[in-house]
Design a protein around this motif. Structure first.
Motif, PDB file in Angstrom:
ATOM      1  N   ARG A 183       0.823  -1.207   0.000  1.00  0.00           N
ATOM      2  CA  ARG A 183       0.000   0.000   0.000  1.00  0.00           C
ATOM      3  C   ARG A 183       0.857   1.257   0.000  1.00  0.00           C
ATOM      4  O   ARG A 183       2.045   1.225   0.344  1.00  0.00           O
ATOM      5  CB  ARG A 183      -0.941   0.017   1.208  1.00  0.00           C
TER       6      ARG A 183
ATOM      7  N   CYS B 252       0.853   5.326   1.287  1.00  0.00           N
ATOM      8  CA  CYS B 252       0.283   6.271   2.246  1.00  0.00           C
ATOM      9  C   CYS B 252       0.686   7.681   1.822  1.00  0.00           C
ATOM     10  O   CYS B 252       1.875   8.008   1.780  1.00  0.00           O
ATOM     11  CB  CYS B 252       0.776   5.970   3.653  1.00  0.00           C
TER      12      CYS B 252
ATOM     13  N   THR C 245       0.449  11.559   2.757  1.00  0.00           N
ATOM     14  CA  THR C 245       0.217  12.321   3.981  1.00  0.00           C
ATOM     15  C   THR C 245       0.352  13.811   3.715  1.00  0.00           C
ATOM     16  O   THR C 245       1.294  14.254   3.049  1.00  0.00           O
ATOM     17  CB  THR C 245       1.215  11.901   5.074  1.00  0.00           C
TER      18      THR C 245
ATOM     19  N   SER D  43      -4.171  11.587   6.102  1.00  0.00           N
ATOM     20  CA  SER D  43      -3.457  10.555   5.344  1.00  0.00           C
ATOM     21  C   SER D  43      -4.444   9.707   4.564  1.00  0.00           C
ATOM     22  O   SER D  43      -5.583   9.499   4.997  1.00  0.00           O
ATOM     23  CB  SER D  43      -2.607   9.683   6.265  1.00  0.00           C
ATOM     24  N   TYR D  44      -3.986   9.233   3.406  1.00  0.00           N
ATOM     25  CA  TYR D  44      -4.806   8.444   2.501  1.00  0.00           C
ATOM     26  C   TYR D  44      -4.009   7.207   2.109  1.00  0.00           C
ATOM     27  O   TYR D  44      -2.909   7.327   1.571  1.00  0.00           O
ATOM     28  CB  TYR D  44      -5.169   9.245   1.247  1.00  0.00           C
ATOM     29  N   GLU D  45      -4.556   6.044   2.367  1.00  0.00           N
ATOM     30  CA  GLU D  45      -3.871   4.798   2.041  1.00  0.00           C
ATOM     31  C   GLU D  45      -4.595   4.114   0.892  1.00  0.00           C
ATOM     32  O   GLU D  45      -5.813   3.944   0.928  1.00  0.00           O
ATOM     33  CB  GLU D  45      -3.821   3.881   3.271  1.00  0.00           C
TER      34      GLU D  45
ATOM     35  N   LEU E  27       4.556   1.228   1.715  1.00  0.00           N
ATOM     36  CA  LEU E  27       4.537   0.460   2.955  1.00  0.00           C
ATOM     37  C   LEU E  27       4.325  -1.017   2.696  1.00  0.00           C
ATOM     38  O   LEU E  27       3.714  -1.413   1.696  1.00  0.00           O
ATOM     39  CB  LEU E  27       3.429   0.972   3.880  1.00  0.00           C
TER      40      LEU E  27
ATOM     41  N   GLY F 129       3.252  -2.337   7.889  1.00  0.00           N
ATOM     42  CA  GLY F 129       3.524  -0.926   8.105  1.00  0.00           C
ATOM     43  C   GLY F 129       4.971  -0.522   7.975  1.00  0.00           C
ATOM     44  O   GLY F 129       5.323   0.636   8.237  1.00  0.00           O
TER      45      GLY F 129
ATOM     46  N   ARG G 239       8.250   0.820   6.348  1.00  0.00           N
ATOM     47  CA  ARG G 239       8.490   1.804   5.288  1.00  0.00           C
ATOM     48  C   ARG G 239       9.525   1.260   4.309  1.00  0.00           C
ATOM     49  O   ARG G 239      10.665   0.979   4.680  1.00  0.00           O
ATOM     50  CB  ARG G 239       8.972   3.114   5.907  1.00  0.00           C
TER      51      ARG G 239
ATOM     52  N   GLU H 218      10.078   6.283   0.121  1.00  0.00           N
ATOM     53  CA  GLU H 218       9.328   7.500   0.379  1.00  0.00           C
ATOM     54  C   GLU H 218       9.760   8.607  -0.564  1.00  0.00           C
ATOM     55  O   GLU H 218      10.865   8.603  -1.089  1.00  0.00           O
ATOM     56  CB  GLU H 218       9.488   7.948   1.824  1.00  0.00           C
TER      57      GLU H 218
ATOM     58  N   THR I  93      -7.808   9.530   8.693  1.00  0.00           N
ATOM     59  CA  THR I  93      -7.102   8.543   7.882  1.00  0.00           C
ATOM     60  C   THR I  93      -8.094   7.829   6.992  1.00  0.00           C
ATOM     61  O   THR I  93      -9.102   7.293   7.485  1.00  0.00           O
ATOM     62  CB  THR I  93      -6.376   7.516   8.766  1.00  0.00           C
TER      63      THR I  93
ATOM     64  N   ARG J 283      -8.803   4.748   4.447  1.00  0.00           N
ATOM     65  CA  ARG J 283      -8.296   3.430   4.075  1.00  0.00           C
ATOM     66  C   ARG J 283      -9.470   2.487   3.832  1.00  0.00           C
ATOM     67  O   ARG J 283     -10.429   2.466   4.606  1.00  0.00           O
ATOM     68  CB  ARG J 283      -7.394   2.862   5.177  1.00  0.00           C
TER      69      ARG J 283
END
Length: 566
Positions: free
Chosen positions: A62, A64, A66, A80-82, A111, A115, A117, A120, A423, A425
């Motif tokens: 996914r 993310c 932000t 934030s948008y996932e 991600l 979760g 990372r 980025e 958030t 999701r």
């Protein structure tokens, strides 16, 4: 070398291996981010974000995105948008998200499922910011378009209709290849919702030609002909409602038609054959796009939504039952000295219970939500919705609010730090509500076409309702005249219209009710006085529980369907 030296070398090698391994993962993944329509963003509007991947690291599931919004004086918050990544190692992901604060960069994270990372990017927005909607030019033109037009390549043309929120109008000139089906559908949905599209399709028609373009054009059976000055021009049969705005050499040169809530203009000659004066003339005839805003309506309808209170009848029934049974119990106790105190204590407990149960501050649901939704339907469908929410709990409430797409929330001028965090999701927005707090969410999304309607002659309307419910409130608008319709049953049918027509827009649903108010708003925004429209509406209620939080939702839904005519 001593034991301490060996330990130091081992630690150094472990650290170096970790750094090199992490660098290898980051370097192996090609991860590019493009933000904005033609590279521009307008704060307060949706903007497209395209993420291009190559050689995705294993375990990537996914993205993310932000945004850090605000400052120490206004208040700071994080949204934030996932979204899921492609199943393949290479591909594109396109999503439209709202842009709030261009002073701070967007952060895009790749991600893993747990979760972790993996990669980025920070995307700077300040240099991309413009204050208002702008023209979008696709392809080549003989001279620059009038105004502050922005050029976008065919490959970067969005495939999500809400990504055009910053466009005043879209002009399609000379292109080397046609648009793909998703791009045409996105443009058609945007026009359906209120956008303005200008197509230059003289000798280029057969490069652009696509089924959706044929659906958009204001002419049927297009073919090439020569004007009196030997210039090629596109001709055809005018659709119902299409008008010719300008002619050249006796041949229609600029033709306009309504398409849902928006407009399509056809220029029948090549984009490279026009001078600056002709382009300025075209612009003077091009309406600016107009989107529906339902924020005020949703907030107003929330004020009208009744609060769930515990039923006083329940307390009355329990008290009556106790009044019948307790004396019988006391009677069996005989003349015992403590029988009377037991009876008095029981009645005191029941009175206290009734007072607590029916207390005016007690409510039946933690969260109340009213959705004002307009579905605009033609050959495609779009949904524009605003959801007003209010917490009725005495404690902070965290809830997942289901939405059709990435939402936009109008933010107040100032707020408490962190109070607007959210958030998105898996089709829901996670929000924490303070006691009594109100929030509003706005979404724009694709929608299935539930209704088809065609007017045959003056008295017969053929209808198709693909839904499963009966829609009780409906009417037909024919160039401003209002014809009442019976309830719309599921399936196909024919309605024979009455002779009673009104010259004024009548109410939909009960007088002064939410449906009538929503209809009054939409008819002005979409100018329903012109053309033939089926308008129907319904109000539904639903309850849901999310993690112990109970929510009562009311849906006020209006269907606006463009009606074909024989």
């Amino acid at each position: 070398m001593g034991r301490r030296g060996l330990s130091s070398i081992a630690i150094f090698l472990t650290f170096t291996g970790f750094v090199v391994g992490s660098w290898t993962v980051f370097a192996a993944s090609t991860f590019d981010v493009t933000v904005g329509l033609a590279g521009r963003v307008v704060p307060g509007r949706l903007a497209p974000i395209r993420l291009t991947f190559a050689d995705l690291p294993s375990g990537a599931t996914r993205l993310c995105i932000t945004q850090h919004i605000g400052n120490a004086w206004r208040g700071e918050t994080t949204l934030s948008y996932e979204i899921p990544v492609p199943d393949t190692d290479c591909g594109d992901v396109e999503v439209a998200i709202p842009i709030y604060d261009a002073a701070r960069p967007l952060r895009v994270l790749l991600l893993s499922a747990d979760g972790r990372r993996l990669a980025e990017r920070d995307v700077e927005l300040r240099s991309r910011t413009v204050d208002d909607a702008f023209q979008v030019a696709v392809g080549a033109f003989s001279v620059p378009l009038p105004g502050q037009a922005a050029s976008v390549s065919l490959a970067d043309l969005p495939k999500t209709w809400s990504a055009y929120a910053a466009a005043e109008s879209v002009w399609i000139g000379r292109v080397r290849s046609g648009l793909d089906a998703e791009q045409w559908d996105a443009l058609a949905r945007w026009v359906l919702s209120g956008g303005s599209l200008v197509v230059f399709a003289g000798a280029d028609l057969f490069v652009l030609d696509a089924p959706r373009l044929r659906d958009l054009l204001p002419i049927l059976n297009p073919s090439l002909a020569e004007r009196g000055d030997n210039a090629p021009a596109l001709t055809g049969d005018l659709r119902s409602g299409a008008i010719t705005l300008a002619r050249r050499e006796g041949v229609p040169w600029l033709i306009q038609r309504r398409y849902g809530g928006g407009n399509v203009l056809l220029v029948t000659t090549d984009a490279l054959a026009l001078d600056a004066a002709e382009l300025s003339e075209i612009r003077s005839h091009t309406p600016s796009s107009r989107g529906l805003c339902l924020v005020g309506a949703a907030s107003e309808f929330l004020d009208l939504q009744p609060i769930d209170r515990p039923s006083r009848w329940v307390a009355a029934v329990l008290t009556s039952l106790a009044a019948v049974t307790l004396p019988a119990v006391v009677g069996r106790l005989g003349g015992r000295r403590w029988a009377a105190p037991v009876l008095c204590a029981a009645f005191a407990v029941l009175a206290l219970f009734s007072w607590i149960y029916t207390d005016s501050a007690r409510v039946g649901s933690d969260l109340y939500r009213t959705n004002a939704t307009v579905l605009i339907e033609g050959s495609l469908g779009v949904s524009v919705s605003s959801s007003a929410l209010c917490s009725a709990s005495r404690q902070p409430v965290t809830a997942g609010v289901g939405v059709d797409a990435v939402p936009y929330e109008p933010l107040p001028p100032s707020f408490e730090p962190g109070s607007r965090d959210a958030t998105y999701r898996d089709g829901a927005v996670r929000i924490t509500f303070a006691p009594g707090e109100r929030r509003v969410l706005v979404t724009q999304s694709d929608a299935p076409v539930e209704f088809r309607a065609r007017l045959t002659g003056d008295e017969e309307l053929r209808l198709s309702n693909r839904g499963s419910r009966v829609i009780e409130d409906a009417l037909l608008l024919v160039d401003g005249e209002v014809l009442p319709l019976p309830p719309l049953e599921p399936g196909e049918g024919t309605v024979y219209l009455s002779d009673s027509a009104s010259d004024t827009m009548g109410p939909l649903g009960p007088e002064g009710g939410p449906l009538g108010r929503l209809f009054a708003l939409v008819k002005d925004s979409l100018t329903l006085e012109r053309g033939t429209w089926l308008v129907a509406g319904e109000i539904t209620e639903r309850m849901r529980t999310d993690g112990g939080t109970s929510a009562h939702a009311r849906d006020v839904t209006l269907y606006v369907v463009e009606v074909g005519r024989d």
